[in-house]
Structure formats: structure tokens, C-alpha cells
Design an enzyme around this catalytic site. Structure first.
Site, short mmCIF file in Angstrom:
data_model
loop_
_atom_site.label_atom_id
_atom_site.label_comp_id
_atom_site.label_asym_id
_atom_site.label_seq_id
_atom_site.Cartn_x
_atom_site.Cartn_y
_atom_site.Cartn_z
N LEU A 161 0.80 -1.10 0.05
CA LEU A 161 -0.08 -0.05 -0.05
C LEU A 161 1.00 1.28 0.00
O LEU A 161 0.55 2.33 -0.45
CB LEU A 161 -1.07 -0.01 1.33
CG LEU A 161 -1.84 -1.35 1.42
CD1 LEU A 161 -2.69 -1.01 2.65
CD2 LEU A 161 -2.88 -1.03 0.09
N THR A 199 7.33 -0.90 5.37
CA THR A 199 6.51 -1.05 4.17
C THR A 199 5.07 -1.43 4.75
O THR A 199 5.13 -2.14 5.58
CB THR A 199 6.90 -1.94 3.38
OG1 THR A 199 8.26 -1.47 2.78
CG2 THR A 199 6.03 -1.91 1.80
N THR A 200 3.90 -0.76 4.12
CA THR A 200 2.58 -0.92 4.59
C THR A 200 1.94 -1.95 3.30
O THR A 200 2.26 -1.69 2.32
CB THR A 200 1.71 0.12 4.81
OG1 THR A 200 2.45 1.28 5.79
CG2 THR A 200 0.38 -0.15 5.37
N ASP A 221 3.82 15.98 14.38
CA ASP A 221 4.05 15.92 12.99
C ASP A 221 2.65 16.05 12.17
O ASP A 221 2.29 15.22 11.47
CB ASP A 221 4.74 14.48 12.54
CG ASP A 221 5.21 14.61 11.09
OD1 ASP A 221 5.31 15.77 10.40
OD2 ASP A 221 5.35 13.55 10.53
N ASP A 225 2.67 19.53 -18.87
CA ASP A 225 1.92 19.52 -20.21
C ASP A 225 1.54 21.11 -20.67
O ASP A 225 0.25 21.30 -20.34
CB ASP A 225 0.66 18.65 -20.05
CG ASP A 225 -0.11 18.61 -21.49
OD1 ASP A 225 0.64 18.77 -22.49
OD2 ASP A 225 -1.41 17.84 -21.50
N ASP A 285 0.74 22.25 -23.60
CA ASP A 285 -0.32 22.52 -24.92
C ASP A 285 -1.60 21.74 -24.16
O ASP A 285 -2.41 21.76 -25.13
CB ASP A 285 0.30 21.81 -26.24
CG ASP A 285 0.71 20.39 -26.18
OD1 ASP A 285 0.52 19.82 -25.00
OD2 ASP A 285 1.38 19.98 -27.03
#
Length: 599
Positions: free
Chosen positions: A139, A146-147, A257, A553, A555
Site C-alpha cells: 500500500l 512498508t505497509t 508531525d 503539459d 499544450d
């Protein structure tokens, strides 16, 4: 474990202009000789690594994607070693920032048993995670773990599992941080706006936190997705955010945090609860207790935190910054690099003149002013904020739509331009041996254990060797800028990308080779599907592809051509209007080169 006071998403490409000429001049004077591969000074006592010979036009672009003379350290796991990044994870952790800076007294005390013995972190034997849950797709990813999606075998119910590799827990403080995070999550359990923990497990390899799955997306993403946004809705969200702060403080917890990435919705439904996640930097406190370690995230950090003398009032400041962004779409204090942001936090003036502030109610502005008072003694408490007329249910917040520009600014602010950092990594990995000979030697000098990964401690020692006198928070910011995959370490390719000289990046053949990497079908355009594939190859999941493309981007055809790609590489930081002029000189690689006293 959470983020440190380091690089925000939109300032990662502009970093540390402050450590520049002085450091380079000192190196020219030959005060500090730079060790070579074997630890002895190179360059006949001049303190310089041998300069790479000038590249030739026909030099082969050999892929350099492995560290030099890599020596594999015996490890008990092949599991990814990064913690959940809140902006990419459904259970949430921090945004891809580095480990928190806290003063260490050398020599660093190692925890020799942490990665070997079951129960060495939690201090108790736990059930086997795999007996109760089956792990699924990844995830999110952050600094320490790591999840994964995990499914309870007995019920089939889905949860999120954050796995923290024990070999990453180097010091006693690291181990204590994990224990405290778990304790705080259990301590706050039951509050409707705090993510709930299901259980903590430990094996010989990792500590696993199984928690509630928040699949509703991030705070800003939901607002942008809905398209209709009123001041009253902003007040409602402010009430939830500050309500969590009040509960934390009443229970003796400081979050430290608070930022939009750390608020996720429980699910996709309209009435989904907003949940606070990631207590990796949170700490228990007593009334009147003063803290000195600098932690948090630059846009949201309180001035007293930067001054290393703060208490729970710092959380109110962070919440005030979030409310300011909820109302206008951009942070109150910002600059092109972390140093500039900190200066603005300490001395900048609040802007209530620019659009859309003239159309925002006086009640909202009054609240923000009183939450962003620099003197913490004069700042509102969380309880006082909740009593403010603008925040209260049925209060003064008008139910009129905010300017549509707020949504677009918010979207830009919350989306990282990862494409540029990926492109720099591609260029780095396609340089010839001759072009990176000096950088290879420097990597070997810093990577003292020959693991192929530069840790924070190794970087700190390496910078000291070359005479760079940086604060720990500044070194963490360098880590953040270079660590593309948010693993918490700098691998060989990331190091080369972060230390490349601008003349190599500007070379046409290098730019074209990088463009071709993303343009998988050779059509001359980078499409959303191709960008998605590249992000997966770099281990970046759940990114805002449309916003990444839209920033480049020019254009508006929904894809990126070569000219647009080159223009992106030559532009300074994206997302906010530039406060300073500059082109490639504002790349995040400059800060790394200057810190290492390179030309």
C-alpha cells in the site's frame, strides 16, 4: 516512525543555496583532504577526487545500476525497508520524508540484538503474524518500513500492516521510538478520529503493526475530488483536526508531525470519518515540559521547534497552518528551499491580502492569526480554538463556496513532481564509467560498510570528512532530497543522480535517453499509462499521475512531448510561484554537491 523536519514535496528540487561558495572555497584551500576508496587522501594531497574526464559524443551509455564492488551483508529478510508514506498509503505514515533528527552523542550505541532475537523490540513474545493474517499488495512505503494490505484469516476482514525492519533500528533510540509509537496508539485507541491499532507482532525480521485500513484517501485529495468546497466545510474539517489535538494533549500526548498527509478518510463514503495517522514522532509529555529535538515537516513546524525550546503549543501552530491551507490552498510560509522556509517560519508575515483572502470571513482570519502567533504563550490552546465562533457547529463560518483557485492550488501543493527526480535517476544510471569515476570513488568513501546503501550516520560522517559543518536537520534534508524511493537510505543510483553536475544533465543525448526511458512505445509522447509503469518500476505507488502530467503539459493535450520534458528539467521547483529566479541551478542535486564540496 515518522518524518523529520526536511524536504517538502514541492521544494525538493531547490535545496541549500546557503552551503555553497564558502564550502567550495574551503575545499580549494586544501584544508580537508577527501579520502579515496582505501581511506587515504586522493589527488596528491590536494583533497580532491580525480575529476571525471570530459565525456565524448560517442561514449556508450552503459547502465550503471549497481553499486561499485557491492558486498552483500547477510540479512534475514528481503522485505522492503521503508515505512508507510502517508500520501501513498491507506493506513498512513509519513510522506516520504527521512528519519527524524535527534542529537546523538558519539559513538552511536548499536543494538546488536534487535535484528536477531524475537522479542528484542516489543520485549515480549507475540503470536505469529502469518498465522493470523495473510499479506497482500503493498500500500505504501516510507523510511523504515512498508505497509501492506492484510486480511484476517478467521474473518476475511481487511486491515493495513506496517512492517518495520529491525535491521533498520540501529540505536536504542530507534527501538524506543517504535515502542513508544505502539504505546501511544493503544493509549489513544477508541477515539473516532484516530486510527485504531489491531495488534503488534514481532518476529526475527521485523515488527508488524496491524491497524485499521483507511481507504478513503487523503484530506486534500477528497476536497479536490468533490469540486465543491465552502468555508463552512473548512471549519468542519478544522474542528476535527483541532479536536484530535485537544484529545492528544488532554491525554499527555504531543503529535509533533501534524500535516494534511497524516489525515486520511476511513472509506470512500460521503460520511466517512477523517482519521489521524502516523504517531511515529509523537511523544508523551508532562505540563510545562520542554523539548529540544527538531522534528516535524518544514511547512508545518512551529518557530519554537526550530529554536529547540517547545511544548504542546507547537501542535496548535501546525494545525493553524493546515487551516490556512484549507482556506486558500497554499501554505502561509514557503520558499524555494528548506532553509528559506525555516526563515519564513521564523520571520515571515502572514498574507491576508492576496486572493482569495479578501473574500474570506473575518472570523476565519481571526482564528488563523491567533493560532499562528509566534509566541507560544500568546497562542490559543486547542481547547480555546474549539471555542472560537468560526469553528463551532452552527458558528460564523459562511456556507458560500471558496474561490475555485483554492482547489487548483491545493491540488498543485499536494502533488509532488516525481517525474523530474525519476528522470535524474535515469540519466545517472545511463552515464558511462568515465563520466562517474569520481562519483563512484566518493560513494565508496561514504559507504563504509560496503552495503551499497548510504545511511544517515554514514552520510553524516562523510560530510564531516570533507569539512561540511551542517546541522543534523540539514543532513536529513539532503537525505530526503536524494532518496527517491523513500527507503531511508541512498543507494548508488540515487547518489549519482544527486551529485551529477548540471552540464551532464543538460546534455542533449542524456535528456533524450531519459525521455526514451519513459516513452515506452517510442511514440514521441509520455502518456499516463507509461508514467504509471515508470512509477511502479521506481517503487512509487498511488501517485497523482494526472497532476504530474498537468504540471509539465504546456499544450494541454494530456501527454508530455520531448520539448515539454526538456523544459521541465530546466525549470526550478514547481507548484508555487518562484520567489527566486533560476533554472537548473535550483535542482536538488546542487545542495548535495555543495555539501560535499564539489564544483
Amino acid at each position: 516512525m515518522g518524518n523529520t523536519c526536511v524536504g517538502p514535496s514541492i521544494s525538493k528540487n531547490g535545496f541549500f543555496q546557503s552551503v555553497s561558495t564558502v564550502l567550495w572555497k574551503a575545499r580549494q584551500d586544501g584544508d580537508d583532504a577527501l579520502p579515496g576508496a582505501n581511506g587515504a587522501p586522493d589527488g596528491g594531497g590536494q583533497g580532491r577526487l580525480p575529476a571525471p574526464p570530459p565525456p565524448t559524443s560517442d561514449a556508450p551509455l552503459a547502465v550503471q545500476n549497481k553499486p561499485p564492488e557491492h558486498v552483500k551483508i547477510v540479512s534475514t529478510t528481503d522485505t522492503a525497508s521503508a515505512e508507510q508514506d502517508a500520501s501513498k498509503s491507506s493506513a498512513g505514515s509519513d510522506s516520504g520524508e527521512a528519519a527524524r533528527p535527534r542529537p546523538r552523542v558519539p559513538p552511536v550505541k548499536r543494538v546488536s540484538s534487535a535484528g536477531l532475537l524475537v522479542g528484542s523490540v516489543l520485549k515480549r513474545k507475540t503470536e505469529s503474524l502469518k498465522d493470523k493474517y495473510s499479506l497482500g499488495r503493498k500500500l505504501g512505503q516510507g523510511q523504515f518500513g512498508t505497509t501492506y494490505l492484510c486480511v484476517e484469516r478467521a474473518t476475511g476482514k481487511e486491515f493495513a500492516c506496517k512492517s518495520i525492519l529491525k535491521r533498520k533500528l540501529v540505536t536504542d533510540d530507534d527501538v524506543e521510538d517504535v515502542r513508544r509509537e505502539i504505546q501511544i496508539m493503544y493509549h489513544l485507541a477508541g477515539h473516532p478520529n484516530v486510527i485504531s491499532i489491531r495488534g503488534a507482532y514481532e518476529d526475527a525480521v521485523a515488527v508488524h503493526l496491524v491497524m485499521e485500513l483507511c481507504a478513503g484517501g487523503e484530506l486534500f485529495d477528497r476536497i479536490v475530488q468533490k469540486g465543491h468546497y465552502t468555508e463552512r466545510k473548512a471549519a468542519e474539517l478544522a474542528r476535527v483536526i483541532v479536536g484530535v489535538v485537544e484529545v492528544c494533549h488532554s491525554m499527555g500526548v504531543m503529535h509533533r508531525d501534524l500535516k494534511p498527509e497524516n489525515f486520511l478518510f476511513a472509506d470512500q463514503t460521503e460520511e466517512a470519518a477523517l482519521k489521524t495517522i502516523d504517531f511515529g514522532l509523537s511523544i508523551f509529555f508532562r505540563p510545562g515540559q520542554v523539548f529540544t529535538d527538531v522534528v516535524g515537516s518544514p511547512y508545518y513546524v512551529a518557530p519554537e521547534v526550530l529554536k529547540k525550546k517547545y511544548g504542546q503549543e507547537a501542535d496548535v501552530w501546525s494545525a493553524g497552518v493546515i487551516i490556512y491551507i484549507l482556506l486558500c490552498g497554499v501554505p502561509p510560509f514557503w520558499a524555494e528551499n528548506e532553509q528559506g522556509i525555516f526563515e519564513e517560519v521564523l520571520h515571515g508575515r502572514l498574507d491576508f491580502q492576496s486572493e482569495p483572502w479578501p473574500s474570506i470571513s473575518e472570523g476565519a482570519k481571526d482564528l488563523v492569526r491567533r493560532m499562528l502567533v509566534r509566541d507560544p504563550k500568546k497562542r490559543l490552546t486547542a481547547h480555546e480554538v474549539l471555542r472560537h465562533p468560526w469553528v463551532q457547529v452552527g458558528g460564523l463560518a459562511p456556507d458560500k463556496p471558496l474561490d475555485s483557485a483554492v482547489l487548483s492550488r491545493m491540488k498543485q501543493f499536494s502533488a509532488m513532481n516525481k517525474l523530474k527526480k525519476m528522470a535524474l535517476r535515469v540519466i545517472a544510471e545511463n552515464l558511462s564509467e568515465d563520466e562517474i569515476a569520481g562519483l563512484k570513488e566518493m560513494f565508496k568513501m561514504i559507504d563504509t560498510d560496503n552495503s551499497g546503501q548510504i545511511t544517515f550516520e554514514e552520510l553524516k560522517v562523510g560530510l564531516k570528512k570533507v569539512g561540511a559543518n551542517l546541522q543534523e536537520s540539514e543532513i536529513y534534508a539532503l537525505m530526503q532530497a536524494a532518496d527517491v524511493d523513500n527507503s531511508g537510505t541512498i543507494d548508488y543510483g540515487e547518489f549519482i543522480a544527486a551529485t551529477l553536475h548540471m552540464n551532464k544533465i543538460e546534455r542533449e543525448d542524456h535528456l533524450f535517453a531519459a525521455f526514451q526511458y519513459f516513452d515506452k512505445d517510442g511514440s514521441g509522447y509520455i502518456t499516463a499509462d507509461e508514467l504509471q509503469l515508470a512509477c511502479e518500476e521506481f517503487g512509487l505507488g498511488d501517485v497523482q499521475l494526472e497532476e504530474m502530467i498537468r504540471e509539465v503539459d504546456e499544450d494541454n493535450d494530456g501527454r508530455i512531448d520531448y520539448n515539454e520534458f526538456v523544459a521541465m528539467m530546466q525549470k526550478p521547483t514547481m507548484g508555487l510561484p518562484a520567489k527566486k529566479s533560476g533554472g537548473l541551478q535550483n535542482s536538488f542535486s546542487i545542495g548535495f554537491r555543495e555539501a560535499l564540496r564539489m564544483s
